[in-house]
Design a protein around this motif. Sequence first.
Motif, short mmCIF file in Angstrom:
data_model
loop_
_atom_site.label_atom_id
_atom_site.label_comp_id
_atom_site.label_asym_id
_atom_site.label_seq_id
_atom_site.Cartn_x
_atom_site.Cartn_y
_atom_site.Cartn_z
N ALA A 47 8.17 3.45 -21.72
CA ALA A 47 8.78 4.47 -20.86
C ALA A 47 8.39 4.23 -19.41
O ALA A 47 9.21 4.38 -18.50
CB ALA A 47 8.34 5.85 -21.32
N ILE A 71 6.44 -6.09 -13.53
CA ILE A 71 6.32 -4.64 -13.60
C ILE A 71 4.97 -4.24 -14.19
O ILE A 71 4.30 -3.34 -13.70
CB ILE A 71 7.47 -4.04 -14.44
CG1 ILE A 71 8.79 -4.26 -13.72
CG2 ILE A 71 7.24 -2.57 -14.69
CD1 ILE A 71 9.98 -3.73 -14.48
N LEU A 123 2.18 -1.81 -12.60
CA LEU A 123 1.74 -0.59 -13.27
C LEU A 123 0.23 -0.61 -13.49
O LEU A 123 -0.43 0.42 -13.36
CB LEU A 123 2.47 -0.44 -14.62
CG LEU A 123 3.96 -0.11 -14.50
CD1 LEU A 123 4.61 -0.08 -15.87
CD2 LEU A 123 4.16 1.23 -13.80
N LEU A 139 14.35 -1.50 -23.80
CA LEU A 139 13.32 -2.40 -23.32
C LEU A 139 12.50 -2.93 -24.49
O LEU A 139 12.16 -4.12 -24.55
CB LEU A 139 12.42 -1.63 -22.35
CG LEU A 139 11.83 -2.38 -21.17
CD1 LEU A 139 12.88 -3.21 -20.47
CD2 LEU A 139 11.22 -1.38 -20.20
N LEU A 182 12.48 0.27 -13.85
CA LEU A 182 13.82 -0.32 -13.90
C LEU A 182 14.87 0.70 -13.52
O LEU A 182 15.83 0.39 -12.81
CB LEU A 182 14.08 -0.85 -15.31
CG LEU A 182 13.33 -2.14 -15.64
CD1 LEU A 182 13.25 -2.34 -17.14
CD2 LEU A 182 14.02 -3.32 -14.99
N PRO A 200 13.65 3.07 -22.49
CA PRO A 200 12.49 2.65 -23.29
C PRO A 200 12.88 1.90 -24.56
O PRO A 200 12.34 0.82 -24.83
CB PRO A 200 11.81 3.97 -23.62
CG PRO A 200 12.20 4.90 -22.54
CD PRO A 200 13.58 4.50 -22.12
N ALA A 209 17.08 -0.26 -18.35
CA ALA A 209 16.28 0.90 -17.96
C ALA A 209 16.24 2.00 -19.00
O ALA A 209 16.56 3.15 -18.71
CB ALA A 209 16.79 1.44 -16.63
N ARG A 251 7.61 1.38 -17.97
CA ARG A 251 8.35 0.23 -17.43
C ARG A 251 9.82 0.56 -17.21
O ARG A 251 10.42 0.16 -16.23
CB ARG A 251 8.21 -0.96 -18.39
CG ARG A 251 6.92 -1.70 -18.17
CD ARG A 251 6.70 -2.76 -19.20
NE ARG A 251 6.09 -2.20 -20.40
CZ ARG A 251 5.88 -2.90 -21.51
NH1 ARG A 251 6.25 -4.15 -21.58
NH2 ARG A 251 5.31 -2.33 -22.54
N ALA A 252 10.37 1.31 -18.15
CA ALA A 252 11.78 1.70 -18.02
C ALA A 252 11.99 2.54 -16.77
O ALA A 252 13.03 2.44 -16.11
CB ALA A 252 12.23 2.46 -19.26
#
Lengths: 109, 109
Positions: B10, A90, A94, A25, B16, A22, A20, B12-13
Motif C-alpha cells: 500500500a 521507491i 520509503l 503491485l 505510484l 496494492p 498504483a 509503494r502504491a
Amino acid sequence: MDKANKSSYAARAAVLKALAHPTRLWIVDQLASSERCVCEFVNEVDADFSTVSKHLSVLKQAGIVADDKRGNKVFYKLIMPCTRQFMNCINSVLRNEAAARTAALERTV
Amino acid sequence: MDKANKSSYAARAAVLKALAHPTRLWIVDQLASSERCVCEFVNEVDADFSTVSKHLSVLKQAGIVADDKRGNKVFYKLIMPCTRQFMNCINSVLRNEAAARTAALERTV
DNA sequence: TGAGTATTTGGCAAAATTACCAAATATTGG
DNA sequence: CCAATATTTGGTAATTTTGCCAAATACTCA
C-alpha cells in the motif's frame, strides 16, 4: 505544454496508474520471478475471482503484463521488467522516510 | 499475503498513485532539472492556481517533492530523483508498444 | 454431450479523484 | 496599516475506480 507533450505525459501516467494499486503491485511482484495463472493469485489474495481478473486486465491494458491461455488456465507474465528497478527506487525512498521519522522521534526524547 | 506485506504494498502504491497523473508527472519532469516556484507552473499548465497547488500537495504528501518558502513564493524541489530512471523505463516500453502497433499495421497492408 | 473447473464480463453501489470557484492565509513594499 | 501578490484550503459537482455478485464464456475430461 503543447498537445503532443500532453498526450505523452498522459500515456506515461496511464502506466503508473495501472501500477498504483496494492493488489496490482503485489501481482507484478509475483510475476517478476515467473509467470502465474490466475488461480494461483486468487488463493493468495483476499479478493473475488472477478476482482483479480479485472486487476490483471488493467495491467494487460497498460502493457505491463501479457496473457497466454493454455488449457483452461490463463497464465500471465511480466513484459515490463524494469518495473522492478523502480520498486527498488521507491523502497529506498520509503526506507529513508521511515528512518527520518525514527530520527525525528528520537530527537524529541 | 500477510498484514505487514499488505501495508508495504500500500505504501509503494501510494507513491505510484501520486505520480499517476499527467500534470503531476509533468511537474516532476520540470523539477528534475531544478527547483521551481508554484507561480512558474501555473503559467505553463492550463489549470487553476488551486489545482496546481493541490497537485503539488499530493506529490509532497507522497514524499516525492519538498517545499521551501522564500519570501511570498514557495519553491518545490524533487527529493525522489530515481523517478527519472523509471520514466526512462516506461518510455522505452511505450516506444516498443508504438513500434509493435506500427509493425502490426504494416502486416495488414 | 454434460458436468466441472477456470476465467471474464456486465451491472451496480460505495469510495476516491479531479478541478473549479470562492474565501482564507501569508508575505512584501509603500 | 493597506494593497498587492503568492499560495493554500474548503466546498462541491462530475467523473473514475473499486469490488462484489451473478451470469456468460471457454475448455477439459469422462
